[in-house]
Design an enzyme around this catalytic site. Structure first.
Site, PDB file in Angstrom:
ATOM      1  CB  SER A   1     -20.644  47.452  14.781  1.00 50.62           C
ATOM      2  OG  SER A   1     -20.352  48.252  13.672  1.00 50.62           O
TER       3      SER A   1
ATOM      4  CB  THR B   1     -21.924  51.138  13.221  1.00 54.98           C
ATOM      5  OG1 THR B   1     -22.826  52.043  12.612  1.00 54.98           O
ATOM      6  CG2 THR B   1     -22.676  50.291  14.215  1.00 54.98           C
TER       7      THR B   1
ATOM      8  CE1 TYR C   1     -25.824  45.404  12.807  1.00 49.88           C
ATOM      9  CE2 TYR C   1     -24.488  47.302  12.197  1.00 49.88           C
ATOM     10  CZ  TYR C   1     -24.586  46.002  12.639  1.00 49.88           C
ATOM     11  OH  TYR C   1     -23.441  45.300  12.930  1.00 49.88           O
TER      12      TYR C   1
ATOM     13  CE  LYS D   1     -24.430  44.470  16.041  1.00 49.58           C
ATOM     14  NZ  LYS D   1     -24.471  43.091  16.516  1.00 49.58           N
TER      15      LYS D   1
ATOM     16  CG  PHE E   1     -12.691  49.216  13.412  1.00 45.96           C
ATOM     17  CD1 PHE E   1     -12.758  48.877  14.774  1.00 45.96           C
ATOM     18  CD2 PHE E   1     -12.735  50.547  13.073  1.00 45.96           C
ATOM     19  CE1 PHE E   1     -12.847  49.868  15.759  1.00 45.96           C
ATOM     20  CE2 PHE E   1     -12.815  51.539  14.052  1.00 45.96           C
ATOM     21  CZ  PHE E   1     -12.871  51.203  15.390  1.00 45.96           C
TER      22      PHE E   1
HETATM   23  P1  NAD Z   1     -23.997  36.859   9.486  1.00 47.45           P
HETATM   24  O1  NAD Z   1     -25.331  37.348   9.074  1.00 47.45           O
HETATM   25  O2  NAD Z   1     -23.160  36.137   8.502  1.00 47.45           O
HETATM   26  O3  NAD Z   1     -24.155  35.919  10.791  1.00 47.45           O
HETATM   27  C1  NAD Z   1     -25.153  36.122  11.754  1.00 47.45           C
HETATM   28  C2  NAD Z   1     -25.827  34.777  11.996  1.00 47.45           C
HETATM   29  O4  NAD Z   1     -26.855  34.946  12.986  1.00 47.45           O
HETATM   30  C3  NAD Z   1     -26.494  34.211  10.748  1.00 47.45           C
HETATM   31  O5  NAD Z   1     -26.072  32.880  10.560  1.00 47.45           O
HETATM   32  C4  NAD Z   1     -27.998  34.272  11.074  1.00 47.45           C
HETATM   33  O6  NAD Z   1     -28.702  33.224  10.456  1.00 47.45           O
HETATM   34  C5  NAD Z   1     -27.992  34.193  12.585  1.00 47.45           C
HETATM   35  N1  NAD Z   1     -29.150  34.800  13.246  1.00 47.45           N
HETATM   36  C6  NAD Z   1     -29.632  36.048  13.084  1.00 47.45           C
HETATM   37  N2  NAD Z   1     -30.702  36.238  13.884  1.00 47.45           N
HETATM   38  C7  NAD Z   1     -30.890  35.088  14.565  1.00 47.45           C
HETATM   39  C8  NAD Z   1     -31.846  34.662  15.535  1.00 47.45           C
HETATM   40  N3  NAD Z   1     -32.841  35.447  15.945  1.00 47.45           N
HETATM   41  N4  NAD Z   1     -31.730  33.410  16.035  1.00 47.45           N
HETATM   42  C9  NAD Z   1     -30.737  32.574  15.617  1.00 47.45           C
HETATM   43  N5  NAD Z   1     -29.815  32.926  14.701  1.00 47.45           N
HETATM   44  C10 NAD Z   1     -29.895  34.168  14.177  1.00 47.45           C
HETATM   45  O7  NAD Z   1     -23.198  38.114  10.093  1.00 47.45           O
HETATM   46  P2  NAD Z   1     -21.669  38.249  10.486  1.00 47.45           P
HETATM   47  O8  NAD Z   1     -21.022  39.127   9.497  1.00 47.45           O
HETATM   48  O9  NAD Z   1     -21.094  36.922  10.768  1.00 47.45           O
HETATM   49  O10 NAD Z   1     -21.826  39.102  11.816  1.00 47.45           O
HETATM   50  C11 NAD Z   1     -21.878  38.488  13.091  1.00 47.45           C
HETATM   51  C12 NAD Z   1     -22.150  39.563  14.136  1.00 47.45           C
HETATM   52  O11 NAD Z   1     -21.134  40.566  14.046  1.00 47.45           O
HETATM   53  C13 NAD Z   1     -23.485  40.299  13.944  1.00 47.45           C
HETATM   54  O12 NAD Z   1     -24.032  40.557  15.207  1.00 47.45           O
HETATM   55  C14 NAD Z   1     -23.065  41.580  13.273  1.00 47.45           C
HETATM   56  O13 NAD Z   1     -23.983  42.628  13.550  1.00 47.45           O
HETATM   57  C15 NAD Z   1     -21.715  41.847  13.906  1.00 47.45           C
HETATM   58  N6  NAD Z   1     -20.849  42.698  13.078  1.00 47.45           N
HETATM   59  C16 NAD Z   1     -20.577  42.332  11.780  1.00 47.45           C
HETATM   60  C17 NAD Z   1     -19.778  43.161  10.992  1.00 47.45           C
HETATM   61  C18 NAD Z   1     -19.501  42.792   9.555  1.00 47.45           C
HETATM   62  O14 NAD Z   1     -19.083  43.677   8.810  1.00 47.45           O
HETATM   63  N7  NAD Z   1     -19.682  41.554   9.133  1.00 47.45           N
HETATM   64  C19 NAD Z   1     -19.245  44.350  11.517  1.00 47.45           C
HETATM   65  C20 NAD Z   1     -19.521  44.675  12.848  1.00 47.45           C
HETATM   66  C21 NAD Z   1     -20.316  43.826  13.616  1.00 47.45           C
HETATM   67  N1  UFG Z   2     -18.033  51.155  -0.995  1.00 50.82           N
HETATM   68  C1  UFG Z   2     -17.991  51.452  -2.353  1.00 50.82           C
HETATM   69  N2  UFG Z   2     -18.693  50.644  -3.197  1.00 50.82           N
HETATM   70  C2  UFG Z   2     -19.414  49.566  -2.783  1.00 50.82           C
HETATM   71  C3  UFG Z   2     -19.454  49.278  -1.401  1.00 50.82           C
HETATM   72  C4  UFG Z   2     -18.753  50.097  -0.526  1.00 50.82           C
HETATM   73  O1  UFG Z   2     -17.349  52.414  -2.758  1.00 50.82           O
HETATM   74  O2  UFG Z   2     -20.034  48.886  -3.613  1.00 50.82           O
HETATM   75  C5  UFG Z   2     -17.244  51.987  -0.060  1.00 50.82           C
HETATM   76  C6  UFG Z   2     -18.076  52.694   1.000  1.00 50.82           C
HETATM   77  O3  UFG Z   2     -18.551  53.930   0.516  1.00 50.82           O
HETATM   78  C7  UFG Z   2     -17.070  52.824   2.144  1.00 50.82           C
HETATM   79  C8  UFG Z   2     -16.192  51.565   2.002  1.00 50.82           C
HETATM   80  O4  UFG Z   2     -16.380  51.127   0.665  1.00 50.82           O
HETATM   81  O5  UFG Z   2     -16.246  53.955   1.946  1.00 50.82           O
HETATM   82  C9  UFG Z   2     -16.586  50.445   2.950  1.00 50.82           C
HETATM   83  O6  UFG Z   2     -17.979  50.174   2.818  1.00 50.82           O
HETATM   84  P1  UFG Z   2     -18.664  48.878   3.469  1.00 50.82           P
HETATM   85  O7  UFG Z   2     -20.105  48.904   3.109  1.00 50.82           O
HETATM   86  O8  UFG Z   2     -17.888  47.665   3.105  1.00 50.82           O
HETATM   87  O9  UFG Z   2     -18.438  49.094   5.030  1.00 50.82           O
HETATM   88  P2  UFG Z   2     -18.920  50.289   5.985  1.00 50.82           P
HETATM   89  O10 UFG Z   2     -17.688  50.821   6.639  1.00 50.82           O
HETATM   90  O11 UFG Z   2     -19.803  51.231   5.310  1.00 50.82           O
HETATM   91  O12 UFG Z   2     -19.830  49.497   7.032  1.00 50.82           O
HETATM   92  C10 UFG Z   2     -19.358  48.322   7.689  1.00 50.82           C
HETATM   93  C11 UFG Z   2     -20.544  47.422   8.026  1.00 50.82           C
HETATM   94  C12 UFG Z   2     -21.453  48.084   9.022  1.00 50.82           C
HETATM   95  C13 UFG Z   2     -20.651  48.466  10.214  1.00 50.82           C
HETATM   96  C14 UFG Z   2     -19.492  49.347   9.815  1.00 50.82           C
HETATM   97  C15 UFG Z   2     -18.613  49.673  10.986  1.00 50.82           C
HETATM   98  O13 UFG Z   2     -21.306  47.168   6.865  1.00 50.82           O
HETATM   99  O14 UFG Z   2     -22.436  47.185   9.439  1.00 50.82           O
HETATM  100  O15 UFG Z   2     -18.679  48.665   8.852  1.00 50.82           O
HETATM  101  O16 UFG Z   2     -18.159  48.494  11.572  1.00 50.82           O
HETATM  102  F1  UFG Z   2     -21.452  49.139  11.064  1.00 50.82           F
END
Ligand code: NAD
Ligand code: UFG
Length: 337
Positions: free
Chosen positions: A124, A126, A148, A152, A177
C-alpha cells in the site's frame, strides 16, 4: 499449473479473478470470508462463465492450507488476504499482526516447500508515511503510523529477506494507491461492512440515499481547494496490473517494488463534483474536522510500472465514479439481498 489467489472473495481479489479467468488462467482461490461473502465468487463465475477451485481456508490454519498445495499444482501466488482497516488496526493491533504476518509466513513456507517461489504482494502507498513531496517514486523512504501499515512494511521486509536467502524467489510488491470503482457490469464491487471508512463507498451510499450527507474531513490542507488529495485508481485497472506483474514474475527472479496508481491527484471536492457530473446524483456534504493521521497529498509516479511491467491505468475518474454508482445502485445492500 494454477495460480493461487488468497483473499479472492474480497474487493480487489474478485476483480482480479475476473481478469485472470478472462485471460484463460487457471485459478485456485482461498478465503475465510472474514471480510467478504461467497456471493462475490458466484458472481465472478457469472461474469466470466469460467470455473475455479475454491477452498474456505484461514491462512492461519497451516495444515488446512497445506491441503490446497497437496491437491493442486500451484506455480505462483497473488496474496491479497489480510485485514485492512487502519482505525481497527489501532484498536486491535494483535489481531492485525497475527492475521497479516502469521498468515503470510504460513503461505510463504508452503510456497517454498512446494516449489512455487513466485508471489505478487498487495502492499500500500501507506508505506510512504507522510511523503516529503509528490509524486512519489518507489525509492522514497518508508515509514508508517499505524499497525496496519506496519504489517505491510514488515511483510515487504520479510519478502526481501526471503529473496536474499534464496535467489530463486520472484517477488513483486505492488504498492496500491486508492482503488475505487467497480466492475462495469455492476455485479461485483466494494462491500464494506457497517459504516464505510473510505471516501468512495461513503460517497456512493450518500448518492443512493442510504446516508444523508458526506463529512469532508478538513478543508484547510495545503492543496488546491483545501481538501485532501489522493491518487484514485479504477479497481479493474488495478486488477490488470496483477496480470502484468505475474507475467513479469514468470520471467524474472528477485524483488521489485511498483507504485500502482494513475499519477493524478484529485481532492475530496474534485471527487464529489466528478461523481455528481458522472451520475447525475446529488452528494450533499458538510465540512468536518480533520481525521487524525490523514495527510495533505499522496499520489504516485507510476512510470516504473509502465516501463518494467508494461502496465498503465486506462480508466478515468468519470468511469470510476459511474461504475461505483452502478454497483451501489444495483446492490444497495452490497452482496446481501
Ligand atoms: P478485502 O477485505 O475486500 O479482501 C481481503 C480478503 O482477504 C477478504 O475476502 C478476507 O475475507 C480475506 N482474508 C483476510 N484474512 C484472511 C485469512 N487469514 N485467511 C484467509 N482469508 C483472509 O480487501 P481488499 O480491498 O480487496 O484488499 C486486498 C489487499 O489489498 C489487502 O491486503 C489490503 O491490505 C491491500 N490494499 C487494499 C487497499 C484498498 O484501499 N482496498 C489499498 C492498499 C492495499
Ligand atoms: N475522506 C473524507 N470523508 C470520508 C472519508 C474520507 O473526507 O468519509 C477523505 C480523507 O480525509 C482523505 C480522502 O477522503 O483525504 C481519502 O480517504 P480514504 O479513507 O478513502 O483513503 P486514505 O487515502 O485515507 O487511505 C487509503 C486506504 C488505506 C491505505 C491508503 C494508502 O484506506 O488503507 O489509502 O493506500 F493505506
Amino acid at each position: 499449473m494454477a495460480i493461487l489467489i488468497t483473499g479472492g472473495a474480497g474487493y480487489i481479489g474478485s476483480h482480479t479473478m475476473v481478469e485472470f479467468l478472462t485471460a484463460g488462467r487457471e485459478l485456485v482461490v482461498v478465503d475465510n470470508f472474514m471480510n467478504s461473502k461467497p456471493e462475490s465468487l458466484r458472481r465472478v463465475k457469472e461474469i466470466t462463465g469460467k470455473d475455479f477451485r475454491f477452498y474456505e481456508v484461514d491462512l492461519l490454519d497451516r495444515d488446512k492450507l497445506e491441503k490446497v498445495f497437496l491437491e493442486n499444482e500451484i506455480e505462483a501466488c497473488i496474496h491479497f488476504a489480510g485485514l485492512k482497516a487502519v482505525g481497527e488496526s489501532c484498536e486491535k493491533p494483535l489481531l492485525y499482526y497475527h492475521n497479516n504476518i502469521t498468515g503470510t509466513l504460513n503461505l510463504c513456507e508452503l510456497l517454498a516447500k512446494y516449489g512455487a517461489k513466485r508471489i505478487v504482494f498487495s502492499s500500500s502507498a501507506t508505506v510512504y508515511g507522510k511523503p516529503a513531496s509528490v509524486p512519489i517514486t518507489e525509492d522514497f523512504p518508508t515509514s508508517t503510523t499505524n499497525p496496519y501499515g506496519e504489517t505491510k512494511l514488515m511483510i515487504e521486509r520479510i519478502l526481501a529477506d526471503l529473496v536474499k536467502a534464496d535467489p530463486e524467489w520472484s517477488v513483486s510488491v505492488l504498492r496500491y494507491f486508492n482503488p475505487i470503482g467497480a466492475h462495469p457490469s455492476g455485479r461485483i464491487g466494494e462491500d464494506p461492512q457497517g459504516i464505510p471508512n473510505n471516501l468512495l463507498p461513503y460517497v456512493s451510499q450518500v448518492a443512493t440515499g442510504r446516508r444523508e450527507f458526506l463529512s469532508i474531513f478538513g478543508d484547510d490542507y495545503a492543496t488546491h481547494d483545501g481538501t485532501g488529495v489522493r491518487d484514485y485508481i479504477h479497481v479493474v485497472d488495478l486488477a490488470r496490473a496483477h496480470l502484468s506483474a505475474i507475467e513479469y514474475a514468470e520471467k524474472t527472479t528477485g524483488i521489485d517494488y511498483f507504485n500502482i496508481g494513475t499519477g493524478v491527484g484529485y481532492s475530496v471536492l474534485d471527487i464529489v463534483h466528478a461523481y455528481e457530473t458522472a451520475t447525475g446524483a446529488k452528494v450533499p456534504y458538510r465540512i468536518a474536522p480533520r481525521r487524525p493521521g490523514d495527510i495533505d497529498e499522496c499520489y504516485a509516479n507510476p512510470e516504473k510500472a509502465a516501463k518494467v511491467l508494461g502496465w498503465r491505468a486506462e480508466y478515468g475518474l468519470e468511469e470510476m465514479c459511474r461504475h461505483a454508482y452502478g454497483w451501489q445502485s444495483q446492490n444497495p445492500n452490497g452482496y446481501d439481498k
